[in-house]
Design a protein around this motif. Structure first.
Motif, PDB file in Angstrom:
ATOM      1  N   GLU A 271      30.644  40.220  15.833  1.00  7.56           N
ATOM      2  CA  GLU A 271      30.710  38.953  16.562  1.00  7.56           C
ATOM      3  C   GLU A 271      30.330  39.099  18.019  1.00  7.56           C
ATOM      4  OE1 GLU A 271      34.677  38.532  13.946  1.00  7.56           O
ATOM      5  OE2 GLU A 271      34.039  40.033  15.400  1.00  7.56           O
ATOM      6  N   ASP A 274      25.865  39.206  19.810  1.00  2.00           N
ATOM      7  CA  ASP A 274      24.974  38.248  20.459  1.00  2.00           C
ATOM      8  C   ASP A 274      25.248  38.133  21.940  1.00  2.00           C
ATOM      9  OD1 ASP A 274      24.721  35.842  17.718  1.00  2.00           O
ATOM     10  OD2 ASP A 274      23.788  37.775  18.106  1.00  2.00           O
ATOM     11  N   GLY A 275      26.516  37.915  22.266  1.00  2.34           N
ATOM     12  CA  GLY A 275      26.889  37.759  23.666  1.00  2.34           C
ATOM     13  C   GLY A 275      26.468  38.954  24.500  1.00  2.34           C
ATOM     14  N   GLU A 445      28.588  33.418  31.049  1.00  2.00           N
ATOM     15  CA  GLU A 445      28.561  32.522  29.897  1.00  2.00           C
ATOM     16  C   GLU A 445      28.308  33.301  28.618  1.00  2.00           C
ATOM     17  OE1 GLU A 445      26.568  28.707  30.797  1.00  2.00           O
ATOM     18  OE2 GLU A 445      26.163  28.728  28.633  1.00  2.00           O
ATOM     19  N   CYS A 446      27.401  34.277  28.695  1.00  2.00           N
ATOM     20  CA  CYS A 446      27.138  35.103  27.512  1.00  2.00           C
ATOM     21  C   CYS A 446      28.392  35.870  27.107  1.00  2.00           C
ATOM     22  CB  CYS A 446      26.036  36.104  27.803  1.00  2.00           C
ATOM     23  SG  CYS A 446      24.467  35.327  28.149  1.00  2.00           S
ATOM     24  N   SER A 448      31.385  34.999  27.618  1.00  2.00           N
ATOM     25  CA  SER A 448      32.402  34.098  27.081  1.00  2.00           C
ATOM     26  C   SER A 448      32.143  33.804  25.616  1.00  2.00           C
ATOM     27  CB  SER A 448      32.433  32.797  27.877  1.00  2.00           C
ATOM     28  OG  SER A 448      31.287  32.028  27.575  1.00  2.00           O
ATOM     29  N   LYS A 449      30.897  34.020  25.183  1.00  2.00           N
ATOM     30  CA  LYS A 449      30.588  33.753  23.779  1.00  2.00           C
ATOM     31  C   LYS A 449      30.819  34.966  22.901  1.00  2.00           C
ATOM     32  CE  LYS A 449      27.482  29.986  24.601  1.00  2.00           C
ATOM     33  NZ  LYS A 449      26.227  29.878  25.334  1.00  2.00           N
TER      34      LYS A 449
ATOM     35  N   PRO B  57      21.548  31.524  26.268  1.00  2.00           N
ATOM     36  CA  PRO B  57      22.169  30.291  26.737  1.00  2.00           C
ATOM     37  C   PRO B  57      21.220  29.634  27.734  1.00  2.00           C
ATOM     38  CG  PRO B  57      23.232  32.189  27.704  1.00  2.00           C
ATOM     39  CD  PRO B  57      22.307  32.704  26.674  1.00  2.00           C
ATOM     40  N   ARG B 402      35.900  40.708  26.246  1.00  2.00           N
ATOM     41  CA  ARG B 402      35.435  39.408  26.746  1.00  2.00           C
ATOM     42  C   ARG B 402      36.053  39.160  28.117  1.00  2.00           C
ATOM     43  NH1 ARG B 402      37.394  34.296  23.818  1.00  2.00           N
ATOM     44  NH2 ARG B 402      36.380  35.209  22.012  1.00  2.00           N
TER      45      ARG B 402
END
Lengths: 450, 447
Positions: A271, A274-275, A445-446, A448-449, B57, B402
Motif C-alpha cells: 500500500e 505508490d505514495g 501529499e504523496c 499522506s497517501k 498527485p 506516513r
C-alpha cells in the motif's frame, strides 16, 4: 611674482559643480542633447563626431558569440571567441528599429577601446569590462574561458559595457567609439594612429605622485579610500557567496538520493508503494531545481562584479587628480627656485647653498656679461614657467570640476543599480523559497497517501 | 499455510523480490512464481518510473498555504490510535516528566509512567511510577523470554555511538523519552503482550527491584516449550510467507539504512551551508557601513541571511532529534524480528526432524506420539502468532512512516515559510521597484 604655496590653495578651490544628467536605464541608449561644459582635454585630435548619428535613439546589442581560430601576433594558431555587435536605430514615430550596423569584435578589441577611453577621458569614471578570466567560481562552474556559460555571461557583460558607454553624455560622442560600432576592418589601426598610448601616464609616475603629493583635494582622498574599501568588501562578498552556492548545491543534490531509494523501497511495499514512488519523484524535482536557482544568482553576482571593477575606475580618476596636483606642486616649486636663483644672481648674494656659490668661492666670480646672460635665460624660463603654471592651474580646476560632476553622476547610478540588484536578489530568494514550499507540499501529499 | 508435505524452499536466485508474493497476499503459496511480466493484482505490481508519472498527485496545494505542522501530526496520532483498536481502549500508558537523580555511585534519569486502566488485571484504576532505562531493558528481555513467538518492539539504543553526546542534554533526554513512550504504547496496543504479567508489574510495582530479584518467570505454554528448543536442526522448507517476510525485512532494513545515511549526509551539508551563511551575512553589514543610500537595503539583506541561519539550525536540530531516531528504531525492529523468524525456523525444524524420525521408526504407525504432536502444536501456534503480529506490524509501520515522512515534509515547509515571511517583510517597502523588476528579471534571463 607670486609666492609659493599659499596661493596654490586659492588656485585649487573647486569651482561650483554642474551636475550633468545621469544615464538612462540599461536597455536602451537614449542620446541626444549636447552636454554643457564637458570639454575633452588633451585628446588633441578631433574625436567629436560631426554627423547626426547620436541624435537618434539607438539600440546596441551583443547578440552572438562564436568560436574562431586564427593566427595571433606570433603566428601561432589560437582559438578565441568573437562577438557580434548589432546597432539599430529606432525611428521615433513607430518605434520600429532598423539594423544599421553589424560587425564582429573580440575581447581584446574591447580592451583596446577601454584603454583608449581611459587615456582620453581621465576625468570620467569609465565603465569596466566583464572579467577576463572567470574568478569567484564555485565548483560546478567552470573556470574555462571557452565554457559556454562563461561565454554567455561575458556576452551580456560586454553588451552592458557598450550600453553604459553609449548612455554616457560624454563618452557616447567619441569618434573612436562610433567607429568601434560601425567600422570592422582597420579599426585597430585607426585607434593606434591617435597615438593615445603616448599620452598614457606611466604607472611609476602615478605611484610616485600618490606618495609625494602634498595637497590633494580632500574629496578625492576620501573617494580613494571609499573605493579601496568597496573593492575589498565586494571581493569578500563574492568569495563567500561562491562558497555558499557550493554548499547549497550540495544540500539540494543529496536530496536526489531520496528519489532513488524511495523508488527502490516502493518496490517491496504494497500500500505504501505508490505514495513513496511519487514522493521520490518530487525529491528528484527538488534536487534539479537548484541548477536554475544558482544560474539566476550568477546574474546577481555579475551585477556586483561590475561595481567591483568600477571601484578600480574610480581609483583611476583619483590617481589622475593626484598626478596633476603633484605636477602642479612641482611646477610651483620649480618656478620658486628659479626666481630665487635669478634674485641671487641679480643681487650677488648667495643665500642658499648652491654649486654656483661653491664654484664662485673656489674659482672667483664670473664675468658680469656671463651673469647677465644667465639672468636673461632664467627670466625667460620664469616667464615661461608662469604661463605654464597658469594653464596647469586652469587644467587642474577644470579637471576637478568635471571629474566631480561625473562622480556625482556615477554615485547616483551606483545607488540606483545596486538597490535594484539587491531587491532582485531578494526576489530570487523568495521565488526559491516558494518553489521549496511547493515541492515539499507535493511530497507531503504523496506521503499522506501512503 | 504449511501443514501438508514440506515444499521446496523457494530460491531467490533468478526471481527479483518484486515477483515474490507479498507475505500477506491470500493463497500466495498456490501462485506460480515466474518471470512473467504481467503480475496478478494480488502480487506486487512491478513499478517503473514511467507508470508512476501517470498517477502523480496534481498540482499540490497553492504555494503559501500550509497546515500547521503540530496539529496535523497530532491528528495523525489520533487516527493511529483509532485504527489500531476496533474496540474501545481500556488501557492508557504515558511516559513523561524526566528527572535527573544524583547519587554517590551514579547519576541517572528516571521517567514517570502513568497508567490508567479499567482492566481487571489492575487493582487500581490509576498508577504512577518512576522507571529508568535499565527497567525498560529488563522488561524487554522478560517479554522476549516469556513471549518468544511474538514481536517485541525495540528500545532506543542503550549507548550512543556517534560523537560525544551528552546523556543528560535536554534534546537527548527528550528523544529518549519519546522512544520509550512509543515502546510502551506499542506493547499496550498488543492484544497478547499487554496482558503480560511482567508488563503489569512494570506499570504498577512500587519497588521494581524487589520484584526483579525474586526472578519469577511466568511463561506461557508455548513460551515454556519454545524455550527448551535446542538449535542444531536443519530446516527443510520454509513456508513461502515466512521466506517472503525474511526477504522483505532484509531489503527493508537495507533501504532504511540507506535513508539514514542520506539524512545524515543532508544534515552534514546543511551544517556546512550554515557555516558559510554565518560569514556571508555580516559582510553585507560591513558594506552597509560604507554606504549612504544603500545602507538600509544592505542591512536588510544581512538580516534576512541571519534569519535564514536561525531557521536552518532549527531544521537540522529537528532532523537529528525527530527523524533519525525513528529510522534507527525501525532498523532495530527489523533485526529483532529476524531473530524471531529464526526461532520459528528452529521450532519448525525440530518438528520436521521428529516427523522424519517417526517415519523411520516402524512402530506407532497409526498413533502419532505425544511429543511429535506437541511439536506440531508449537509450530502452528508460533506461525499463527507471528502472522498476526506481522500484520499488526505492517499496519503500524505504515502509520509510523506516513507520520514520519509527513513530518519531514512539514519541517521543510516551515523552514521555507519562515524565510519567505522575513524576506517579504524586508522588501514590502520596495513595492514599486518590485513590480518593475518582475518584468525585468524574466527578460534578463535566457534571451
Amino acid at each position: 611674482m607670486e609666492q609659493a604655496s599659499s596661493d596654490l590653495e586659492g588656485q585649487l578651490q573647486p569651482a561650483p559643480l554642474e551636475p550633468l544628467g545621469y544615464a538612462d536605464g540599461e536597455l536602451e541608449a537614449a542620446v541626444g542633447e549636447k552636454a554643457e561644459g564637458a570639454q575633452e582635454e588633451s585628446s588633441g585630435l578631433d574625436t567629436m563626431t560631426e554627423n547626426n548619428f547620436w541624435l537618434k535613439k539607438i539600440e546596441i546589442s551583443v547578440s552572438e558569440a562564436e568560436k574562431r581560430t586564427g593566427r595571433n601576433a606570433v603566428n601561432m594558431q589560437e582559438t578565441y571567441t568573437a562577438y557580434l555587435i548589432e546597432t539599430r536605430s529606432v525611428e521615433h514615430a513607430d518605434g520600429q528599429s532598423v539594423l544599421t550596423d553589424s560587425l564582429w569584435r573580440r575581447y581584446s578589441e574591447f580592451e583596446l577601446l577601454r584603454n583608449y577611453l581611459l587615456v582620453c577621458y581621465p576625468h570620467i569614471v569609465v565603465p569596466p569590462l566583464p572579467e577576463k578570466r572567470a574568478e569567484f567560481v564555485w565548483h560546478k562552474l567552470s573556470a574555462d574561458n571557452m565554457d559556454p556559460d562563461f561565454v554567455e555571461r561575458r556576452r551580456i557583460g560586454l553588451e552592458n559595457f557598450l550600453l553604459r558607454v553609449a548612455s554616457h553624455p560624454t563618452l557616447c560622442r567619441d569618434k573612436i567609439f562610433y567607429l568601434f560600432l560601425t567600422q570592422e576592418g582597420n579599426w585597430k589601426e585607426t585607434v593606434n594612429e591617435t597615438g593615445f598610448q603616448l599620452k598614457a601616464d606611466s604607472r611609476l609616475k602615478a605611484l610616485n605622485a600618490t606618495f609625494r603629493v602634498k595637497n590633494p583635494d580632500k574629496r578625492f582622498t576620501e573617494l580613494k579610500h571609499y573605493s579601496d574599501e568597496l573593492q575589498s568588501v565586494i571581493s569578500h562578498l563574492l568569495r563567500v557567496r561562491a562558497r555558499v552556492a557550493d554548499r547549497l548545491y550540495g544540500v539540494y543534490k543529496v536530496h536526489g538520493n531520496y528519489g532513488r531509494v524511495f523508488s527502490e523501497w516502493s518496490a517491496i511495499e504494497k500500500e505504501m508503494g505508490d505514495g513513496l514512488q511519487s514522493a521520490g519523484h518530487h525529491m528528484d524535482v527538488y534536487a534539479s531545481s537548484i541548477d536554475d536557482i544558482l544560474e539566476d544568482e550568477e546574474h546577481y553576482a555579475d551585477q556586483l562584479k561590475e561595481y567591483l571593477f568600477y571601484a578600480e575606475a574610480l581609483r583611476a580618476v583619483c590617481r589622475k587628480h593626484e598626478l596633476m596636483q603633484y605636477d602642479l606642486e612641482m611646477a610651483v616649486q620649480d618656478l620658486a627656485s628659479k626666481k630665487q636663483q635669478c634674485e641671487e644672481l641679480a643681487t650677488g648674494t648667495v643665500r642658499t647653498f648652491s654649486l654656483k656659490g661653491m664654484t664662485t668661492k673656489l674659482f672667483g666670480q664670473e664675468a658680469p656679461e656671463q651673469r647677465e646672460a644667465r639672468i636673461k635665460v632664467l627670466e625667460e624660463q620664469i616667464s615661461e614657467g608662469e604661463q605654464q603654471l597658469k594653464s596647469k592651474n586652469l587644467e587642474g580646476r577644470e579637471f576637478v570640476k568635471n571629474a566631480w560632476a561625473d562622480i556625482e553622476r556615477f554615485k547616483e547610478q551606483k545607488n540606483h543599480d545596486l538597490k535594484e540588484a539587491l531587491i532582485s536578489y531578494a526576489v530570487m530568494q523568495i521565488s526559491m523559497c516558494k518553489k521549496g514550499i511547493q515541492v515539499w507540499t507535493n511530497a507531503k501529499e504523496c506521503f499522506s497517501k501512503m | 499455510m504449511a501443514g501438508g508435505p514440506p515444499k521446496a524452499l523457494l530460491s531467490s536466485g533468478p526471481h527479483s523480490l518484486r515477483d515474490m508474493p507479498h507475505p500477506l497476499a491470500v493463497s500466495s503459496s498456490e501462485e506460480a512464481v515466474g518471470g512473467d511480466s504481467t503480475p496478478s493484482p494480488d502480487l506486487l505490481v512491478a513499478r517503473s518510473f514511467g507508470d508512476k508519472d501517470l498517477i502523480l498527485p496534481n498540482g499540490g496545494t497553492p504555494a503559501g498555504t500550509s497546515s500547521p505542522a503540530s496539529s496535523s501530526s497530532l491528528l495523525n496520532r489520533l487516527q493511529l490510535d483509532d485504527e489500531i483498536d476496533g474496540e474501545t481502549r481500556d488501557l492508557f500508558v504515558t511516559v513523561d516528566d524526566p528527572k535527573k537523580h544524583v547519587c554517590t555511585m551514579e547519576t541517572y534519569i528516571t521517567y514517570r509512567i502513568t497508567t490508567k486502566s479499567t482492566r481487571v488485571e489492575f487493582d487500581l484504576p490509576e498508577y504512577s511510577v518512576r522507571r529508568r532505562y535499565q527497567d525498560f531493558d529488563w522488561l524487554r528481555s522478560k517479554l522476549e523470554e516469556s513471549q518468544p513467538t511474538h514481536l517485541i518492539p525495540p528500545l532506543p539504543e542503550k549507548f550512543v555511538v556517534k560523537g560525544v553526546v551528552d546523556r543528560f542534554s535536554e534534546e537527548f533526554v527528550e528523544t529518549r523519552r519519546k522512544a520509550l513512550d512509543k515502546f510502551l504504547k506499542r506493547i499496550t496496543d498488543h492484544p497478547v503482550l499487554s496482558f503480560n504479567e511482567h508488563f503489569n508489574v512494570f506499570l504498577t510495582a512500587k519497588d521494581l527491584n524487589a520484584y526483579r530479584k525474586q526472578g519469577i518467570a511466568l511463561l506461557t505454554r508455548v513460551g515454556e516449550s519454545v524455550k527448551h528448543v535446542t538449535g542444531g536442526y536443519k530446516l527443510r522448507s520454509r513456508p513461502l510467507e515466512f521466506a517472503a517476510i525474511g526477504e522483505y525485512l532484509d531489503t527493508f532494513a537495507l533501504k532504511l539504512g540507506t535513508i539514514d545515511r542520506i539524512a545524515q549526509r543532508i544534515i552534514k551539508e546543511e551544517i556546512e551551508y550554515l557555516v558559510e551563511l554565518r560569514e556571508y551575512g555580516p559582510v553585507y553589514s560591513t558594506w552597509s557601513a560604507l554606504e549612504g543610500e544603500l545602507a538600509e537595503p544592505l542591512e536588510g539583506v544581512s538580516a534576512c541571511i541571519g534569519n535564514c541561519s536561525t531557521a536552518l539550525e532549527e531544521l537540522t536540530d529537528d532532523m537529528t532529534e525527530d527523524f533519525l531516531p525513528v529510522l534507527r528504531e525501525y532498523i532495530l525492529y527489523s533485526d529483532s524480528m529476524k531473530s524471531v523468524l529464526k526461532k520459528r525456523d528452529q521450532v519448525q525444524a525440530e518438528y520436521e526432524a521428529k516427523l522424519e524420525a517417526m517415519a523411520l521408526r516402524k512402530e506407532d504407525r497409526p498413533k502419532v506420539p505425544a511429543d511429535v504432536e506437541k511439536c506440531q502444536d508449537r509450530v502452528e501456534c508460533f506461525n499463527a502468532d507471528l502472522k498476526a503480529d506481522m500484520e499488526r506490524w505492517q499496519n503500524n509501520k505504515r502509520q509510523d512512516f506516513r507520520q514520519l515522512l509527513m513530518g519531514l515534509a512539514d519541517k521543510n515547509i516551515q523552514y521555507y515559510e519562515k524565510l519567505t515571511r522575513r524576506m517579504v517583510r524586508e522588501t514590502v517597502l520596495e513595492w514599486p521597484i518590485l513590480c518593475q523588476l518582475s518584468g525585468r528579471i524574466a527578460y534578463s534571463r535566457r534571451r
